[in-house]
Design a protein around this motif. Structure first.
Motif, PDB file in Angstrom:
ATOM      1  N   GLY A 258      60.687  76.159  49.184  1.00  0.00           N
ATOM      2  CA  GLY A 258      61.939  76.493  49.856  1.00  0.00           C
ATOM      3  C   GLY A 258      61.837  76.527  51.354  1.00  0.00           C
ATOM      4  N   ASP A 259      60.616  76.488  51.868  1.00  0.00           N
ATOM      5  CA  ASP A 259      60.358  76.475  53.303  1.00  0.00           C
ATOM      6  C   ASP A 259      61.173  77.525  54.056  1.00  0.00           C
ATOM      7  OD1 ASP A 259      59.568  72.952  53.482  1.00  0.00           O
ATOM      8  OD2 ASP A 259      58.305  74.687  53.203  1.00  0.00           O
ATOM      9  N   THR A 260      62.128  77.114  54.894  1.00  0.00           N
ATOM     10  CA  THR A 260      62.805  78.100  55.732  1.00  0.00           C
ATOM     11  C   THR A 260      63.593  79.121  54.926  1.00  0.00           C
ATOM     12  OG1 THR A 260      64.667  76.584  56.017  1.00  0.00           O
ATOM     13  CG2 THR A 260      62.959  76.547  57.701  1.00  0.00           C
ATOM     14  N   ALA A 261      63.837  78.805  53.658  1.00  0.00           N
ATOM     15  CA  ALA A 261      64.510  79.765  52.788  1.00  0.00           C
ATOM     16  C   ALA A 261      63.513  80.564  51.964  1.00  0.00           C
ATOM     17  CB  ALA A 261      65.482  79.037  51.864  1.00  0.00           C
ATOM     18  N   ALA A 262      62.231  80.481  52.331  1.00  0.00           N
ATOM     19  CA  ALA A 262      61.178  81.042  51.479  1.00  0.00           C
ATOM     20  C   ALA A 262      60.742  82.432  51.916  1.00  0.00           C
ATOM     21  CB  ALA A 262      59.964  80.114  51.490  1.00  0.00           C
ATOM     22  N   SER A 263      61.630  83.176  52.572  1.00  0.00           N
ATOM     23  CA  SER A 263      61.230  84.498  53.054  1.00  0.00           C
ATOM     24  C   SER A 263      60.862  85.434  51.914  1.00  0.00           C
ATOM     25  CB  SER A 263      62.353  85.116  53.889  1.00  0.00           C
ATOM     26  OG  SER A 263      63.550  85.195  53.127  1.00  0.00           O
ATOM     27  N   ALA A 264      61.307  85.130  50.707  1.00  0.00           N
ATOM     28  CA  ALA A 264      60.971  85.961  49.555  1.00  0.00           C
ATOM     29  C   ALA A 264      59.724  85.469  48.831  1.00  0.00           C
ATOM     30  CB  ALA A 264      62.136  85.999  48.578  1.00  0.00           C
ATOM     31  N   SER A 265      59.019  84.493  49.376  1.00  0.00           N
ATOM     32  CA  SER A 265      57.817  83.986  48.717  1.00  0.00           C
ATOM     33  C   SER A 265      56.818  85.105  48.506  1.00  0.00           C
ATOM     34  CB  SER A 265      57.162  82.884  49.563  1.00  0.00           C
ATOM     35  OG  SER A 265      55.883  82.555  49.036  1.00  0.00           O
ATOM     36  N   PRO A 266      56.228  85.190  47.310  1.00  0.00           N
ATOM     37  CA  PRO A 266      55.220  86.229  47.077  1.00  0.00           C
ATOM     38  C   PRO A 266      54.011  86.091  47.992  1.00  0.00           C
ATOM     39  CG  PRO A 266      55.276  84.641  45.268  1.00  0.00           C
ATOM     40  CD  PRO A 266      56.465  84.366  46.116  1.00  0.00           C
ATOM     41  N   LEU A 267      53.804  84.911  48.551  1.00  0.00           N
ATOM     42  CA  LEU A 267      52.660  84.720  49.441  1.00  0.00           C
ATOM     43  C   LEU A 267      52.883  85.343  50.818  1.00  0.00           C
ATOM     44  CD1 LEU A 267      51.778  81.058  48.486  1.00  0.00           C
ATOM     45  CD2 LEU A 267      50.433  83.100  47.998  1.00  0.00           C
ATOM     46  N   LEU A 268      54.130  85.723  51.124  1.00  0.00           N
ATOM     47  CA  LEU A 268      54.424  86.351  52.404  1.00  0.00           C
ATOM     48  C   LEU A 268      54.450  87.876  52.309  1.00  0.00           C
ATOM     49  CD1 LEU A 268      57.174  83.953  53.826  1.00  0.00           C
ATOM     50  CD2 LEU A 268      54.728  83.996  54.320  1.00  0.00           C
ATOM     51  N   ALA A 269      53.999  88.415  51.190  1.00  0.00           N
ATOM     52  CA  ALA A 269      53.928  89.873  51.053  1.00  0.00           C
ATOM     53  C   ALA A 269      53.039  90.452  52.157  1.00  0.00           C
ATOM     54  CB  ALA A 269      53.389  90.247  49.682  1.00  0.00           C
ATOM     55  N   PRO A 270      53.450  91.542  52.802  1.00  0.00           N
ATOM     56  CA  PRO A 270      52.681  92.097  53.926  1.00  0.00           C
ATOM     57  C   PRO A 270      51.230  92.403  53.587  1.00  0.00           C
ATOM     58  CG  PRO A 270      54.852  93.109  53.823  1.00  0.00           C
ATOM     59  CD  PRO A 270      54.719  92.280  52.586  1.00  0.00           C
ATOM     60  N   GLU A 271      50.989  92.850  52.356  1.00  0.00           N
ATOM     61  CA  GLU A 271      49.614  93.221  51.999  1.00  0.00           C
ATOM     62  C   GLU A 271      48.690  92.021  51.837  1.00  0.00           C
ATOM     63  OE1 GLU A 271      51.885  93.018  48.042  1.00  0.00           O
ATOM     64  OE2 GLU A 271      52.265  93.632  50.127  1.00  0.00           O
ATOM     65  N   LEU A 272      49.257  90.801  51.833  1.00  0.00           N
ATOM     66  CA  LEU A 272      48.443  89.590  51.742  1.00  0.00           C
ATOM     67  C   LEU A 272      48.254  88.910  53.101  1.00  0.00           C
ATOM     68  CD1 LEU A 272      49.858  87.930  48.480  1.00  0.00           C
ATOM     69  CD2 LEU A 272      47.785  89.320  48.735  1.00  0.00           C
ATOM     70  N   ALA A 273      48.778  89.519  54.151  1.00  0.00           N
ATOM     71  CA  ALA A 273      48.760  88.852  55.462  1.00  0.00           C
ATOM     72  C   ALA A 273      47.355  88.579  55.973  1.00  0.00           C
ATOM     73  CB  ALA A 273      49.528  89.694  56.483  1.00  0.00           C
ATOM     74  N   ASP A 274      46.383  89.368  55.531  1.00  0.00           N
ATOM     75  CA  ASP A 274      45.006  89.135  55.998  1.00  0.00           C
ATOM     76  C   ASP A 274      44.329  87.994  55.248  1.00  0.00           C
ATOM     77  OD1 ASP A 274      44.914  90.542  53.598  1.00  0.00           O
ATOM     78  OD2 ASP A 274      43.113  91.670  54.146  1.00  0.00           O
ATOM     79  N   ARG A 275      44.962  87.487  54.189  1.00  0.00           N
ATOM     80  CA  ARG A 275      44.359  86.426  53.376  1.00  0.00           C
ATOM     81  C   ARG A 275      45.214  85.168  53.301  1.00  0.00           C
ATOM     82  NH1 ARG A 275      44.105  90.598  48.715  1.00  0.00           N
ATOM     83  NH2 ARG A 275      45.365  91.651  50.317  1.00  0.00           N
ATOM     84  N   VAL A 276      46.413  85.210  53.842  1.00  0.00           N
ATOM     85  CA  VAL A 276      47.341  84.079  53.765  1.00  0.00           C
ATOM     86  C   VAL A 276      47.715  83.632  55.172  1.00  0.00           C
ATOM     87  CG1 VAL A 276      49.632  83.311  53.035  1.00  0.00           C
ATOM     88  CG2 VAL A 276      48.265  84.771  51.518  1.00  0.00           C
ATOM     89  N   ILE A 277      47.616  82.333  55.406  1.00  0.00           N
ATOM     90  CA  ILE A 277      48.030  81.720  56.670  1.00  0.00           C
ATOM     91  C   ILE A 277      49.100  80.691  56.335  1.00  0.00           C
ATOM     92  CG2 ILE A 277      47.302  80.359  58.659  1.00  0.00           C
ATOM     93  CD1 ILE A 277      44.392  81.295  57.989  1.00  0.00           C
TER      94      ILE A 277
END
Length: 320
Positions: A258-277
């Motif tokens: 969904g790209d720009t509509a992907a704000s709800a992606s589970p990969l953008l969860a705050p607790e994953l920010a140290d492991r997801v780029i």
């Protein structure tokens, strides 16, 4: 004079003035929105003789609104957003720009590998918060890197990795094993690659899901996945679970579902920010790639409008 509709955001935004090149050939460039929403594009499609299309959808309904359209030049490689059958049925040629952004995307893939292995974005965030604590990373040269899809971009990644010295595996059903060896990688099946590689970089075409189910279950614990290809290659929910469970050490991507509509992606969860780029589709955004894609797409459009064959056709004009 022909009217050329351009809906790629970066068209003629490099060092080459493609608008002037089009004018020199007797054509006018008109701009349209990259999202390709039909109600906005319809008045422009009604007058267009050619369309240099970005990543938005090109549907039969779009083509019905374009009675004079002779060619769709996909500004990029992938054509999955274009209804090829609908274009062929209307006698509209479709072209793309193979290899135009291969070096740029290969550079970006290696950049994401290093960023994930050395925790670079997380380190930057920590320092800005006053935290100089160190997270220990891993060296690229000590890794086994698996390349899924060994076309132009995958081969470019292998060339760049050769200077770091990792073991390089490659899985590609369309290339003979001997050719893969000649290009500097060990040929393997994709399931073996997932079991073996410390770092997996995806360069396969869309329309399939690779990082999910049995393949993800079999992945080497602590692996990192890099995706500069297509979002549908990955089940984002399963990858998020694997990150939380410690099965994956990191995920780095230039695309999300969904790209720009992907704000709800589970990969953008705050607790994953140290492991997801995640980067915003900037893999192909270099001056050189923009000039390459723009020049190739415009040259093919000019050729078709002049009654010549394009250099990079995806389909031929349908027989009457």
């Amino acid at each position: 004079m022909g009217i050329i509709l351009a809906t790629s955001r970066s068209f003629s935004d490099g060092d080459i003035d493609l608008v002037a090149r089009a004018a020199d050939a007797g054509h006018e460039i008109v701009r349209g929105p990259a999202h390709h929403e039909l109600h906005t594009l319809a008045p422009l499609l009604a007058i267009a003789d050619a369309w240099i299309a970005g990543t938005g959808p090109v549907t039969a309904a779009h083509l019905d609104a374009a009675p004079n359209l002779r060619v769709i030049a996909r500004y990029g490689v992938g054509t999955e957003a274009v209804d090829i059958d609908a274009a062929e049925a209307r006698g509209i040629l479709v072209t793309n720009t193979p290899g135009a952004n291969a070096d740029a995307v290969a550079d970006h893939a290696v950049g994401l590998m290093l960023s994930a292995l050395r925790c670079i974005p997380d380190g930057d965030r920590r320092v800005r918060d006053g935290d100089w604590g160190v997270r220990r990373g891993r060296e690229l040269g000590a890794a086994t890197v698996g390349i899924v899809g060994f076309g132009r971009i995958g081969q470019g990644v292998a060339r760049r990795l050769s200077g770091f010295g990792p073991r390089i595996l490659a899985a590609d059903p369309f290339l003979p094993a001997e050719r893969i060896r000649e290009l500097g990688a060990e040929p393997v099946e994709v399931d073996e690659l997932f079991r073996t590689a410390d770092l997996i970089t995806l360069h396969a075409p869309g329309g399939q899901q690779l990082v999910a189910g049995a393949l993800l279950d079999s992945i080497r614990r602590g692996a990192i996945i890099v995706n500069t290809a297509r979002p549908d290659l990955v089940d984002e929910r399963e990858v998020a679970h694997a990150l939380r469970d410690g099965i994956l050490a990191g995920y780095a991507a230039d695309t999300l579902d969904g790209d720009t509509a992907a704000s709800a992606s589970p990969l953008l969860a705050p607790e994953l920010a140290d492991r997801v780029i995640v980067t915003p589709h900037l893999g192909a955004q270099t001056t050189q790639a923009v000039d390459n894609m723009g020049s190739m797409s415009l040259d093919d459009v000019i050729a078709v409008l002049a009654g010549r064959e394009p250099a990079f056709p995806v389909i031929r004009k349908a027989a009457s």
